[in-house]
Scaffold this motif. Structure first.
Motif, short mmCIF file in Angstrom:
data_model
loop_
_atom_site.label_atom_id
_atom_site.label_comp_id
_atom_site.label_asym_id
_atom_site.label_seq_id
_atom_site.Cartn_x
_atom_site.Cartn_y
_atom_site.Cartn_z
N LEU A 127 0.51 -1.46 0.34
CA LEU A 127 0.32 -0.13 0.26
C LEU A 127 0.70 1.00 -0.24
N LEU A 128 1.08 2.23 -1.20
CA LEU A 128 1.79 3.02 -1.14
C LEU A 128 0.70 4.44 -0.81
N PRO A 153 0.27 -7.58 -4.99
CA PRO A 153 -0.17 -6.78 -5.42
C PRO A 153 -0.62 -5.64 -5.09
N VAL A 154 -0.03 -4.44 -5.94
CA VAL A 154 0.13 -2.48 -4.92
C VAL A 154 -1.09 -2.10 -5.35
N LEU A 155 -1.25 -1.54 -4.31
CA LEU A 155 -2.68 -0.07 -4.40
C LEU A 155 -1.75 1.07 -4.00
N CYS A 156 -1.81 1.83 -5.50
CA CYS A 156 -1.08 3.18 -5.00
C CYS A 156 -2.17 4.47 -5.14
N PHE A 157 -1.96 5.60 -3.86
CA PHE A 157 -2.44 6.98 -4.55
C PHE A 157 -1.18 7.73 -4.72
N ASN A 158 -1.99 8.43 -5.43
CA ASN A 158 -0.88 9.93 -5.67
C ASN A 158 -1.66 10.67 -5.84
N VAL A 177 5.67 -2.46 -15.97
CA VAL A 177 5.80 -3.02 -13.58
C VAL A 177 4.66 -4.54 -14.21
N LYS A 178 5.45 -5.69 -13.58
CA LYS A 178 4.09 -7.27 -14.07
C LYS A 178 2.90 -7.10 -13.44
N THR A 179 3.29 -6.85 -12.01
CA THR A 179 2.38 -6.80 -10.93
C THR A 179 1.18 -6.97 -11.24
N ASP A 180 -0.13 -6.59 -10.22
CA ASP A 180 -1.24 -5.99 -10.34
C ASP A 180 -1.06 -4.92 -10.02
N TRP A 181 -0.71 -3.66 -10.42
CA TRP A 181 -0.53 -2.43 -10.08
C TRP A 181 -2.28 -1.61 -10.16
N GLU A 182 -2.30 -1.03 -9.05
CA GLU A 182 -3.51 -0.49 -9.13
C GLU A 182 -3.32 0.93 -8.94
N MET A 183 -3.44 1.37 -10.04
CA MET A 183 -3.06 3.13 -9.54
C MET A 183 -4.31 4.37 -9.38
N ASP A 203 -9.81 17.96 2.28
CA ASP A 203 -8.97 17.07 2.19
C ASP A 203 -9.43 15.52 2.98
N SER A 204 -10.90 15.70 3.87
CA SER A 204 -11.36 15.01 4.71
C SER A 204 -11.91 13.39 3.50
N GLN A 205 -12.02 13.99 2.74
CA GLN A 205 -13.41 13.58 1.47
C GLN A 205 -12.34 12.81 1.06
N ILE A 206 -11.23 12.93 0.75
CA ILE A 206 -10.41 12.29 -0.55
C ILE A 206 -9.63 11.28 0.94
N LEU A 207 -9.36 10.99 1.81
CA LEU A 207 -8.63 10.62 3.07
C LEU A 207 -10.01 9.14 3.21
N ASP A 208 -11.41 9.79 2.97
CA ASP A 208 -12.58 8.91 2.80
C ASP A 208 -12.39 8.15 2.30
N ASP A 209 -12.18 8.45 0.61
CA ASP A 209 -12.17 7.71 -0.50
C ASP A 209 -10.78 6.46 -0.82
N ILE A 210 -9.70 7.11 -1.15
CA ILE A 210 -8.88 6.64 -0.43
C ILE A 210 -8.92 5.06 1.06
N ALA A 211 -9.16 5.95 2.05
CA ALA A 211 -9.81 4.32 2.81
C ALA A 211 -10.92 2.91 3.04
N ASP A 212 -11.77 4.16 1.35
CA ASP A 212 -12.53 2.80 0.80
C ASP A 212 -12.23 2.20 0.26
N SER A 213 -10.94 2.11 -0.89
CA SER A 213 -10.65 1.91 -1.99
C SER A 213 -10.11 1.13 -1.13
N THR A 214 -9.14 0.88 -0.15
CA THR A 214 -7.78 0.71 -0.06
C THR A 214 -9.37 -0.96 1.36
N ALA A 215 -10.02 -0.36 1.41
CA ALA A 215 -11.06 -2.07 1.95
C ALA A 215 -11.39 -2.72 0.76
N ALA A 216 -11.59 -2.01 -0.33
CA ALA A 216 -12.13 -2.59 -1.15
C ALA A 216 -11.35 -3.42 -2.01
#
Length: 224
Positions: A127-128, A153-158, A177-183, A203-216
Motif C-alpha cells: 500500500l503506497l 499486488p500494489v495499491l498506490c495513491f498519488n 511493471v508486471k504485477t497487479d498495480w492499481e494506480m 482533504d477529509s473526503q479524499i482520505l475517506d475515498d482512499i480508505a474506502d478504496s483500500t478496504a475494497a
C-alpha cells in the motif's frame, strides 16, 4: 488489543503502536504503515490514515524509523530503513499473528516498503501513499529501478499536483511493471493529499475515498 511496543532493531530500539480494527468491522488484515521522511508515527497524516483504515476493518501498526526515534531530521540510509521495517513486521507477526499482512506507507516509508517487496519480502500486498517517484524538480532522477521486481499486488495513491510524482512519468514506469498495480490519481491533490478550495472536494473526503478504496482492495486480495 491495542499495544505500545518497544521493538528491537539490532542493538537499538524503536517505538511502534498496534491498533486493531474498530469493533465489529475486522477484515482480518493488518497494515504495517511507515511514515514519510519529515514525519513520524504520530504525525497527523499517519494517524489520520490509520484511523480511517481502522474504521473500515483494517488493523494498523505504525512505527518510527530509528532516526526519527532519536529525534533526528536526517533519514537513515535505505538499508537501515529496510532493516527497521523488517524488525517491526517480525514483531507484528509475533504479537498480533495477523491472518494477512500488507506493508506500505507514506512517501519515503512507502518507498522502503516497496524495496522490501522487490526483495521478495513475505507479505500479501503493498500500500503506497504519495510514492516519491523522483525528487521535486528532478524528473530525470527516477526511483523506479526496483519496481518491476515487485510480485505482490500494489495499491498506490498519488495526487496530480504532487511534485514528487509526475503522472506521465509514473504511467510510463508502470508499463514495465508486471504485477497487479492499481494506480489511483487524486485530482488536484499535492504530496500531502491537500487540495485547493477550488477543487470542489475536501482533504477529509479524499482520505475517506482512499480508505474506502483500500478496504475494497483488501477484499479483492482474497485476504478476508
Amino acid at each position: 488489543m491495542r499495544g505500545e511496543w518497544r521493538v528491537s532493531v539490532g542493538g537499538e530500539e524503536t517505538s511502534a503502536i498496534y491498533e486493531p480494527a474498530v469493533d465489529g468491522s475486522d477484515l482480518g488484515l493488518t497494515v504495517v504503515f511507515a511514515h514519510g521522511a519529515g514525519g513520524n508515527m504520530n504525525d497527523r497524516g499517519v494517524a489520520s490514515t490509520a484511523n480511517a483504515l481502522r474504521a473500515r476493518g483494517i488493523a494498523v501498526v505504525r512505527f518510527n524509523f530509528l532516526y526519527k526515534e532519536k529525534k533526528s531530521s536526517r533519514p537513515d540510509p535505505m538499508p537501515r530503513l529496510k532493516y527497521a521495517y523488517a524488525a517491526v513486521v517480525e514483531r507484528t507477526r509475533r504479537e498480533a499473528n495477523p491472518s494477512s499482512l500488507v506493508i506500505g506507507g507514506r512517501s519515503m516509508g512507502g518507498r522502503a516498503a516497496s524495496m522490501l517487496a522487490a526483495d521478495g519480502f513475505e507479505c500479501e500486498g503493498l500500500l503506497l501513499l504519495a510514492y516519491p517517484l523522483h525528487p521535486p524538480g528532478k524528473p530525470d532522477r527516477l526511483r523506479d529501478a526496483h519496481l518491476p521486481a515487485i510480485k505482490v499486488p500494489v495499491l498506490c495513491f498519488n495526487g496530480t499536483r504532487d511534485p514528487f510524482c509526475t503522472p506521465s512519468l509514473m504511467e510510463e514506469v508502470l508499463k514495465r511493471v508486471k504485477t497487479d498495480w492499481e494506480m489511483h490519481w487524486v485530482e488536484g491533490a499535492d504530496h500531502s493529499f491537500h487540495v485547493l478550495k477550488s477543487a470542489g472536494t475536501t482533504d477529509s473526503q479524499i482520505l475517506d475515498d482512499i480508505a474506502d478504496s483500500t478496504a475494497a482492495w483488501a477484499r479483492r486480495l482474497g485476504a478476508v
